[in-house]
Scaffold this motif. Sequence first.
Motif, mmCIF file in Angstrom:
data_model
loop_
_atom_site.group_PDB
_atom_site.id
_atom_site.type_symbol
_atom_site.label_atom_id
_atom_site.label_comp_id
_atom_site.label_asym_id
_atom_site.label_seq_id
_atom_site.Cartn_x
_atom_site.Cartn_y
_atom_site.Cartn_z
ATOM 1 N N GLY A 1 5.369 20.672 -4.385
ATOM 2 C CA GLY A 1 4.204 21.533 -4.565
ATOM 3 C C GLY A 1 3.991 22.303 -3.279
ATOM 4 O O GLY A 1 4.910 22.440 -2.472
ATOM 5 N N ASP A 2 2.778 22.822 -3.066
ATOM 6 C CA ASP A 2 2.460 23.493 -1.797
ATOM 7 C C ASP A 2 2.710 22.526 -0.641
ATOM 8 O O ASP A 2 3.224 22.901 0.395
ATOM 9 N N ILE A 3 2.255 21.293 -0.825
ATOM 10 C CA ILE A 3 2.688 20.175 -0.007
ATOM 11 C C ILE A 3 3.200 19.135 -0.995
ATOM 12 O O ILE A 3 2.853 19.162 -2.175
ATOM 13 N N TYR A 4 4.040 18.246 -0.540
ATOM 14 C CA TYR A 4 4.581 17.236 -1.436
ATOM 15 C C TYR A 4 3.547 16.142 -1.672
ATOM 16 O O TYR A 4 2.646 15.934 -0.857
ATOM 17 N N VAL A 5 3.650 15.462 -2.815
ATOM 18 C CA VAL A 5 2.678 14.446 -3.207
ATOM 19 C C VAL A 5 3.440 13.186 -3.604
ATOM 20 O O VAL A 5 4.478 13.265 -4.260
ATOM 21 N N ILE A 6 2.902 12.032 -3.223
ATOM 22 C CA ILE A 6 3.489 10.748 -3.591
ATOM 23 C C ILE A 6 2.617 10.084 -4.649
ATOM 24 O O ILE A 6 1.410 9.928 -4.448
ATOM 25 N N ASP A 7 3.229 9.692 -5.762
ATOM 26 C CA ASP A 7 2.519 8.967 -6.819
ATOM 27 C C ASP A 7 2.284 7.532 -6.337
ATOM 28 O O ASP A 7 3.243 6.779 -6.155
ATOM 29 N N PRO A 8 1.025 7.145 -6.122
ATOM 30 C CA PRO A 8 0.752 5.808 -5.585
ATOM 31 C C PRO A 8 1.151 4.678 -6.534
ATOM 32 O O PRO A 8 1.376 3.554 -6.097
ATOM 33 N N ASP A 9 1.237 4.958 -7.827
ATOM 34 C CA ASP A 9 1.624 3.930 -8.788
ATOM 35 C C ASP A 9 3.126 3.680 -8.791
ATOM 36 O O ASP A 9 3.587 2.637 -9.256
ATOM 37 N N THR A 10 3.895 4.626 -8.273
ATOM 38 C CA THR A 10 5.351 4.517 -8.253
ATOM 39 C C THR A 10 5.877 4.146 -6.867
ATOM 40 O O THR A 10 6.929 3.527 -6.749
ATOM 41 N N MET B 1 0.845 -1.177 0.000
ATOM 42 C CA MET B 1 0.000 0.000 0.000
ATOM 43 C C MET B 1 0.892 1.243 0.000
ATOM 44 O O MET B 1 1.859 1.316 0.740
ATOM 45 N N ALA B 2 0.576 2.202 -0.809
ATOM 46 C CA ALA B 2 1.388 3.406 -0.989
ATOM 47 C C ALA B 2 1.282 4.345 0.207
ATOM 48 O O ALA B 2 0.281 4.365 0.912
ATOM 49 N N TYR B 3 2.335 5.130 0.386
ATOM 50 C CA TYR B 3 2.330 6.192 1.387
ATOM 51 C C TYR B 3 1.608 7.408 0.810
ATOM 52 O O TYR B 3 1.569 7.612 -0.410
ATOM 53 N N VAL B 4 1.046 8.222 1.701
ATOM 54 C CA VAL B 4 0.366 9.462 1.339
ATOM 55 C C VAL B 4 0.927 10.557 2.231
ATOM 56 O O VAL B 4 1.156 10.341 3.419
ATOM 57 N N ILE B 5 1.156 11.731 1.661
ATOM 58 C CA ILE B 5 1.630 12.866 2.451
ATOM 59 C C ILE B 5 0.421 13.698 2.863
ATOM 60 O O ILE B 5 -0.358 14.142 2.022
ATOM 61 N N HIS B 6 0.280 13.893 4.163
ATOM 62 C CA HIS B 6 -0.880 14.599 4.703
ATOM 63 C C HIS B 6 -0.660 16.105 4.771
ATOM 64 O O HIS B 6 0.433 16.600 4.532
ATOM 65 N N ASP B 7 -1.725 16.818 5.122
ATOM 66 C CA ASP B 7 -1.739 18.287 5.110
ATOM 67 C C ASP B 7 -0.743 18.945 6.060
ATOM 68 O O ASP B 7 -0.477 20.131 5.918
ATOM 69 N N ASN B 8 -0.199 18.206 7.003
ATOM 70 C CA ASN B 8 0.769 18.814 7.917
ATOM 71 C C ASN B 8 2.159 18.931 7.285
ATOM 72 O O ASN B 8 3.097 19.404 7.914
ATOM 73 N N CYS B 9 2.299 18.567 6.017
ATOM 74 C CA CYS B 9 3.554 18.702 5.278
ATOM 75 C C CYS B 9 3.959 20.176 5.238
ATOM 76 O O CYS B 9 3.151 21.054 4.933
ATOM 77 N N THR B 10 5.232 20.440 5.530
ATOM 78 C CA THR B 10 5.753 21.801 5.508
ATOM 79 C C THR B 10 6.534 22.099 4.223
ATOM 80 O O THR B 10 7.117 23.169 4.095
ATOM 81 N N ALA B 11 6.553 21.144 3.295
ATOM 82 C CA ALA B 11 7.263 21.276 2.014
ATOM 83 C C ALA B 11 8.741 21.591 2.218
ATOM 84 O O ALA B 11 9.343 22.340 1.466
ATOM 85 N N CYS B 12 9.342 20.967 3.226
ATOM 86 C CA CYS B 12 10.761 21.203 3.515
ATOM 87 C C CYS B 12 11.663 20.517 2.490
ATOM 88 O O CYS B 12 12.798 20.930 2.286
#
Length: 55
Positions: free
Chosen positions: A27-36, A1-12
């Motif tokens: 991005g504004d917060i980072y995003v993980i491609d679930p297919d990758t 199961m893929a990881y997801v980055i939640h809204d508490n991401c600070t885009a560090c």
Amino acid sequence: MAYVIHDNCTACGDCKPECPTEAISAGDIYVIDPDTCIDCGMCADVCAVGAPQAE
């Protein structure tokens, strides 16, 4: 199961270079491609705020 980055991401950007499959995009917060994402958890290991979580 893929990881997801939640809204508490600070885009560090600490997680992006740790991803062995380059599944993380900036991005504004980072995003993980679930297919990758291979569910290795390396992004979660380096995140100071615990934003990446297994879903």
